[in-house]
Design an enzyme around this catalytic site. Structure first.
Site, PDB file in Angstrom:
ATOM      1  N   GLY A  49      -6.297 -11.174  -2.412  1.00  0.00           N
ATOM      2  CA  GLY A  49      -5.062 -10.803  -3.091  1.00  0.00           C
ATOM      3  C   GLY A  49      -4.161 -10.021  -2.152  1.00  0.00           C
ATOM      4  O   GLY A  49      -4.539  -9.719  -1.026  1.00  0.00           O
ATOM      5  N   LYS A  50      -2.985  -9.711  -2.655  1.00  0.00           N
ATOM      6  CA  LYS A  50      -2.001  -9.014  -1.827  1.00  0.00           C
ATOM      7  C   LYS A  50      -2.539  -7.704  -1.276  1.00  0.00           C
ATOM      8  O   LYS A  50      -2.189  -7.293  -0.185  1.00  0.00           O
ATOM      9  CB  LYS A  50      -0.740  -8.737  -2.637  1.00  0.00           C
ATOM     10  CG  LYS A  50       0.113  -9.971  -2.769  1.00  0.00           C
ATOM     11  CD  LYS A  50       1.564  -9.616  -2.951  1.00  0.00           C
ATOM     12  CE  LYS A  50       2.404 -10.876  -2.986  1.00  0.00           C
ATOM     13  NZ  LYS A  50       2.902 -11.217  -4.274  1.00  0.00           N
ATOM     14  N   ARG A  51      -3.380  -7.060  -2.049  1.00  0.00           N
ATOM     15  CA  ARG A  51      -3.873  -5.766  -1.599  1.00  0.00           C
ATOM     16  C   ARG A  51      -4.809  -5.847  -0.421  1.00  0.00           C
ATOM     17  O   ARG A  51      -4.956  -4.906   0.329  1.00  0.00           O
ATOM     18  CB  ARG A  51      -4.619  -5.091  -2.738  1.00  0.00           C
ATOM     19  CG  ARG A  51      -3.696  -4.211  -3.488  1.00  0.00           C
ATOM     20  CD  ARG A  51      -4.467  -3.317  -4.373  1.00  0.00           C
ATOM     21  NE  ARG A  51      -3.736  -3.228  -5.612  1.00  0.00           N
ATOM     22  CZ  ARG A  51      -4.209  -2.704  -6.685  1.00  0.00           C
ATOM     23  NH1 ARG A  51      -5.441  -2.231  -6.690  1.00  0.00           N
ATOM     24  NH2 ARG A  51      -3.480  -2.641  -7.769  1.00  0.00           N
ATOM     25  N   ASP A  52      -5.501  -6.985  -0.299  1.00  0.00           N
ATOM     26  CA  ASP A  52      -6.455  -7.084   0.810  1.00  0.00           C
ATOM     27  C   ASP A  52      -5.740  -7.509   2.091  1.00  0.00           C
ATOM     28  O   ASP A  52      -5.508  -6.712   2.956  1.00  0.00           O
ATOM     29  CB  ASP A  52      -7.571  -8.084   0.485  1.00  0.00           C
ATOM     30  CG  ASP A  52      -8.057  -7.962  -0.947  1.00  0.00           C
ATOM     31  OD1 ASP A  52      -8.805  -7.038  -1.218  1.00  0.00           O
ATOM     32  OD2 ASP A  52      -7.672  -8.802  -1.769  1.00  0.00           O
TER      33      ASP A  52
END
Ligand code: GLU
Length: 485
Positions: free
Chosen positions: A257-260
């Site tokens: 996801g964007k956070r990773d």
């Protein structure tokens, strides 16, 4: 090498719907490596038929990103090629041509329903908890005007699935796959805005561009029977299907996801990752050549790459691994390259050659230098350290012993001629003093601290070398007088 006489042709076919993230680049890398390994052709094709989802500037962004990675293509929207144009929005004539062929063969028809009517069918299926299949509402085609039926473009053109059957196929990564009749439907070929759907356009493009290997993510497996039925209707050979495993987030459970790491790939450039390191790291997400070796140049990757070694299971993103790979690439830079790489992150007053090795040793990427600066870890160089004098004392050593050790160090340093003043000589001289003590730390610690004022810093000889003789003497004197007061 591919065991056919056909020239290998792969393509990367992004939709310009926003920034490129690492998943997209990994697909591009695999397609690139396979083409290069087989002396084939690598094509960049822009799939811009969904005008509503298009984001301005994405095409330029995609090109810039791929160029940063050093992935060069043989045909593409910016360089042209024998199958130009390479933007789907400019290839509408081709789709019309094949739409006509399908109409003539009786495998296409004008959709007689309005969108609202189709929506009613969809809702009904939902209420009845059945999958919605348009073909269950297929109109009586004999009622459509003309033979073959005509289509004026004002309505969507639908595909008429030639045969409702179970499809089986071989995926070069996932092996034997199959799907039942429910996976087939009369999907839209050309929308009423004149643009084709992805399902139709990519098949025509792959055909016209001679694509031999279609590499893409797992999300396309469920639509594959639709594609296969279209190949059948057109009577064309299927390309090899090569489904790539997903990239999973750090926990290994969800897709990245964007956070990773699923951020704009150019942010990796901003953070000081090297493109060669990124290619190396991304290539190993879902593929590996076997063996222990993990650092592969682009040339080595091309030689080693093989579709048969692409895995099924999700590849886990790992920031630490990326940092490790990047550090390895930083180490491989020449002295001059290291210097320009490091200096890019340093303010003018810190752009000093002698700092390059000590910084290099402490970072995995350029932005770590920013962190070092923010944490004050480089302050020692241009700011006289401020510290509590107790910190100069090594464990429970007597204060007088520390003072005397610092005085001895001072003497040795003062006696060293300018031309011999370097970290190697200083190390020899100071280690001689250190070795004569009960514990080396009784001199190395106060010296290091006197010079840096930091809990963690490079060795005192390195600091003394970087600071220069005059400044080093000044700081040791100051420590001695601090302790003596
Ligand atoms: N345009 C599709 C996407 O960006 C590409 C799929 C394919 O490679 O066929 O997801």
């Amino acid at each position: 090498m591919e065991n056919t006489t056909k020239k290998v042709v792969t393509r990367f076919a992004p939709s310009p719907t926003g920034f490129m993230h690492v998943g997209g680049v990994r697909t591009a890398i695999f397609a690139y490596l396979w083409a290069r390994k087989n002396n084939g052709t690598f094509i960049l094709r822009i799939e811009d038929t969904d005008k509503e989802r298009e984001v301005e500037g994405s095409i330029e962004h995609i090109i810039k990103s791929l160029k940063w990675f050093g992935l060069d293509w043989d045909e593409g929207p910016d360089i042209g090629g024998p199958n130009a144009p390479y933007k789907q929005s400019e290839r509408l004539d081709s789709y019309q041509k094949y739409a006509k062929i399908l109409l003539e063969k009786g495998f296409a028809y004008a959709d007689p329903y309005t969108e609202d009517e189709v929506e009613v069918f969809r809702k009904k299926a939902e209420e009845e908890k059945r999958p919605f299949l348009y073909r269950e509402h297929r109109p009586d085609l004999s009622a459509q005007a003309g033979n073959p039926p005509t289509w004026d473009g004002s309505k969507p053109l639908r595909f008429k699935v030639p045969e409702i059957k179970r499809y089986e196929w071989e995926d070069l990564v996932f092996g034997h796959l199959s799907a039942g009749e429910e996976a087939l439907d009369d999907f839209i070929l050309i929308k009423s805005d004149g643009y084709p759907t992805y399902n139709f356009a990519h098949i025509i493009d792959d055909l016209e561009m001679g694509v031999t290997h279609v590499m893409r993510g797992q999300e396309f497996i469920s639509s594959t029977p639709k594609f296969l039925s279209l190949y059948d209707a057109l009577g064309i050979e299927r390309p090899h299907l090569v489904t790539l495993p997903p990239i999973m987030g750090k926990d290994g459970k969800k897709k990245l996801g964007k956070r990773d790491g699923a951020k704009d790939v150019l942010e990796y450039d901003d953070d000081g990752y090297l493109p060669e390191a990124m290619i190396n790291f991304l290539s190993f997400l879902g593929w590996n050549p076997g063996g222990e070796k993990e650092i592969y140049s682009k040339k080595e990757l091309i030689e080693a790459f093989d579709i048969s070694r692409i895995g099924h299971s999700g590849a886990m993103w790992n920031d630490d691994k990326l940092d490790w790979v990047n550090k390895e690439y930083i180490k491989m830079l020449s002295e001059g390259e290291k210097e320009s790489y490091i200096f890019e992150w340093l303010p003018k007053e810190l752009q000093i050659k002698k700092l390059v090795p000590i910084i290099t040793e402490r970072i995995s990427k350029g932005s770590d230098i920013k962190t070092m600066i923010e944490a004050g870890e480089l302050d020692f160089f241009y700011k006289e350290p401020v510290y509590e004098k107790e910190k100069l004392i090594y464990k429970d050593t007597d204060k007088e012993i520390i003072i005397s050790n610092l005085k001895n160090a001072l003497e040795v340093i003062t006696m060293t001629e300018e031309e011999n003043y370097n970290k190697e000589n200083l190390k020899t001289l100071l280690m001689e003093l250190a070795d004569s003590l009960e514990n080396r730390g009784q001199i190395l610690h106060p010296l290091r601290f006197a010079l840096s004022g930091l809990d963690k810093s490079p060795d005192p000889f390195i600091l003394a070398d970087i600071l220069g003789k005059e400044e080093t003497i000044k700081r040791i004197n100051k420590a001695i007088s601090n302790l003596s007061s």
